[in-house]
Design an enzyme around this catalytic site. Structure first.
Site, PDB file in Angstrom:
ATOM      1  N   HIS A   1      -4.240 -21.959   6.878  1.00 43.54           N
ATOM      2  CA  HIS A   1      -4.372 -21.497   5.505  1.00 43.54           C
ATOM      3  C   HIS A   1      -5.158 -20.199   5.479  1.00 43.54           C
ATOM      4  CE1 HIS A   1      -6.329 -21.313   1.519  1.00 43.54           C
ATOM      5  NE2 HIS A   1      -5.112 -21.634   1.130  1.00 43.54           N
ATOM      6  N   ASN A  41      -1.532 -10.036  -4.113  1.00 45.91           N
ATOM      7  CA  ASN A  41      -2.688 -10.032  -5.000  1.00 45.91           C
ATOM      8  C   ASN A  41      -3.871 -10.647  -4.272  1.00 45.91           C
ATOM      9  OD1 ASN A  41      -0.930  -9.087  -6.960  1.00 45.91           O
ATOM     10  ND2 ASN A  41      -0.564 -11.108  -7.798  1.00 45.91           N
ATOM     11  N   HIS A  54       0.151 -14.884  -0.025  1.00 42.63           N
ATOM     12  CA  HIS A  54       1.613 -14.832  -0.083  1.00 42.63           C
ATOM     13  C   HIS A  54       2.017 -13.444  -0.561  1.00 42.63           C
ATOM     14  CE1 HIS A  54       0.390 -15.945  -4.163  1.00 42.63           C
ATOM     15  NE2 HIS A  54       1.531 -15.411  -4.572  1.00 42.63           N
ATOM     16  N   HIS A  56       5.025 -10.926  -2.595  1.00 39.13           N
ATOM     17  CA  HIS A  56       6.131 -10.794  -3.529  1.00 39.13           C
ATOM     18  C   HIS A  56       6.963  -9.600  -3.072  1.00 39.13           C
ATOM     19  CE1 HIS A  56       4.087 -13.388  -6.541  1.00 39.13           C
ATOM     20  NE2 HIS A  56       3.003 -12.870  -5.979  1.00 39.13           N
TER      21      HIS A  56
END
Length: 68
Positions: A1, A41, A54, A56
Site C-alpha cells: 500500500h 492527487n 492511483h 487518472h
C-alpha cells in the site's frame, strides 16, 4: 500500500515504475493516440479523496493547458 506520492521510496518505487510501463499499453488500447494526461492527487490540498496512490488517465479530446 502506498498512500500518496509523498510515500514513494526506494522500497516501493518499482511498483510505480511498473504502473508507468503499463500506461502506454492502456492508452493504446483506449485509442488515445494523440496524447493524454496522467493525474495523481496528493494530500488534502491536492484533493486526494482516496487514501491510496492511483492515477487518472485523461484523454480523448484536446485538454486545457492550465492546471488551476
Amino acid at each position: 500500500h502506498i498512500c500518496c506520492a509523498d510515500s514513494v521510496n526506494e522500497e516501493n518505487v518499482g511498483n510505480i515504475a511498473h504502473i508507468f510501463t503499463k500506461i502506454p499499453e492502456i492508452t493504446k488500447s483506449l485509442g488515445l493516440t494523440n496524447g493524454y494526461r496522467i493525474v495523481n492527487n496528493c494530500g488534502e490540498d491536492g484533493c486526494q479523496s482516496v487514501k491510496h496512490m492511483h492515477f487518472h488517465i485523461l484523454g480523448g479530446k484536446k485538454l486545457n493547458g492550465t492546471m488551476a
